[in-house]
Design an enzyme around this catalytic site. Structure first.
Site, mmCIF file in Angstrom:
data_model
loop_
_atom_site.group_PDB
_atom_site.id
_atom_site.type_symbol
_atom_site.label_atom_id
_atom_site.label_comp_id
_atom_site.label_asym_id
_atom_site.label_seq_id
_atom_site.Cartn_x
_atom_site.Cartn_y
_atom_site.Cartn_z
ATOM 1 C CB SER A 54 -0.950 0.019 1.198
ATOM 2 O OG SER A 54 -0.237 0.196 2.403
ATOM 3 C CE LYS A 127 -2.451 2.899 5.078
ATOM 4 N NZ LYS A 127 -2.504 2.014 3.891
#
Length: 293
Positions: A54, A127
């Protein structure tokens, strides 16, 4: 000469007492190394393992990154930084693995967690920070870019083919579309996204994350060796910070903590302990932890 000899004998006797055979010294060195590992892992720096794609191509599967766990005790996160955090109840794990619940397995995980070699909880994620408290984040402008407070962001770190589908209609429960409605980041929270937008499940559909949930900042890739590099803030975010030096709506009466370049120097004890372990002849094992990236 008569007064010198007793002193010399005492000195030699002290030297003999200080010498310790290897079979006695090795357990002591192991205990010292273990204590250092626990202290460093708990308060300063920890290694994390990347299990999913991701954050590609910035971070690839099986990369190992070092995370500074004290930097945000001195300042707030900055847009563009890569952070490790604990997701809220709204955040579903992106990678799940079967674990054994036998006594030996539980004991191993408990000991491993002390030195940072165990698996993380299901809600540990990595992230990139996109929005800070008060920021208005949306997608997309007429060039298909995300916008922060109305300004389009040229995200050069998103590789070609890794962005979400611009033509797919937005889905509040899935981050499969590039488009999402404007979100005003609440006070005390941050808006985060993965760099591989087509697979990352992030704040677009799971909501912002409390800043207090941040574990630390990922600042360097340490493994594999051919990917060793620092994880600095991209130039586009540095330029944006010059034009927008503070978050859009800082809490009144609470001054923002300022960035300090010296904070990354706090990893020095980590490096010193590595050198100490090498000098003592003990293998130095990097502590690692799997992330739900």
């Amino acid at each position: 000469m008569q007064g010198y000899r007793p002193s010399e004998r005492r000195r030699r006797a002290m030297v003999r007492r200080k010498e310790m055979p290897l079979w006695q010294e090795l357990p002591l060195l192991l205990v010292v190394a273990f204590c250092l590992a626990v202290l460093i892992r708990t308060f300063l720096v920890q290694a994390f393992y990347i299990p999913s794609g991701s954050m590609e191509n910035t971070l690839e599967v099986k990369d190992r990154v070092l995370v500074n766990k004290v930097v945000y005790d001195m300042r707030d996160p900055l847009r563009g930084e890569i952070v490790v955090f604990r997701g809220t109840d709204n955040w579903a794990p992106e990678v799940t693995e079967q674990v054994s619940n036998t006594f030996a397995a539980k004991l191993g995980r408990t000991i491993g967690d002390l030195v940072g070699v165990s698996r993380p909880g299901e809600r540990d994620f990595i992230k990139r920070v996109i929005g800070l408290p008060g920021d208005k984040v949306a997608c997309c402008d007429d060039q298909g870019r995300i916008t922060v407070n109305g300004d389009g962001i040229d995200e050069a770190y998103i590789s070609e083919g890794f962005n979400s589908d611009l033509n797919q209609p937005p889905n509040p429960n899935q981050c499969t579309s590039r488009r999402f409605a404007e979100i005003t980041v609440p006070q005390g929270e941050m808006f985060v996204m993965g760099d591989h937008r087509s697979v990352s499940q992030d704040a677009r559909c799971q909501g912002p994350v409390p800043i207090k949930n941040v574990i630390g900042r990922a600042f360097v890739i340490v493994w594999p060796s051919d990917r060793f590099t620092s994880l600095s803030v991209p130039d586009v975010w540095k330029t944006y910070a010059i034009d927008h030096p503070t978050a859009a709506a800082a809490e009144p009466g609470i001054p923002a903590r300022q960035d300090s370049p010296a904070t990354e120097a706090l990893v020095l004890p980590f490096l010193l302990s590595a050198g100490l372990s090498a000098r003592s002849g003990l293998p130095y094992v990097t502590r690692r932890r799997r992330l739900r990236s």
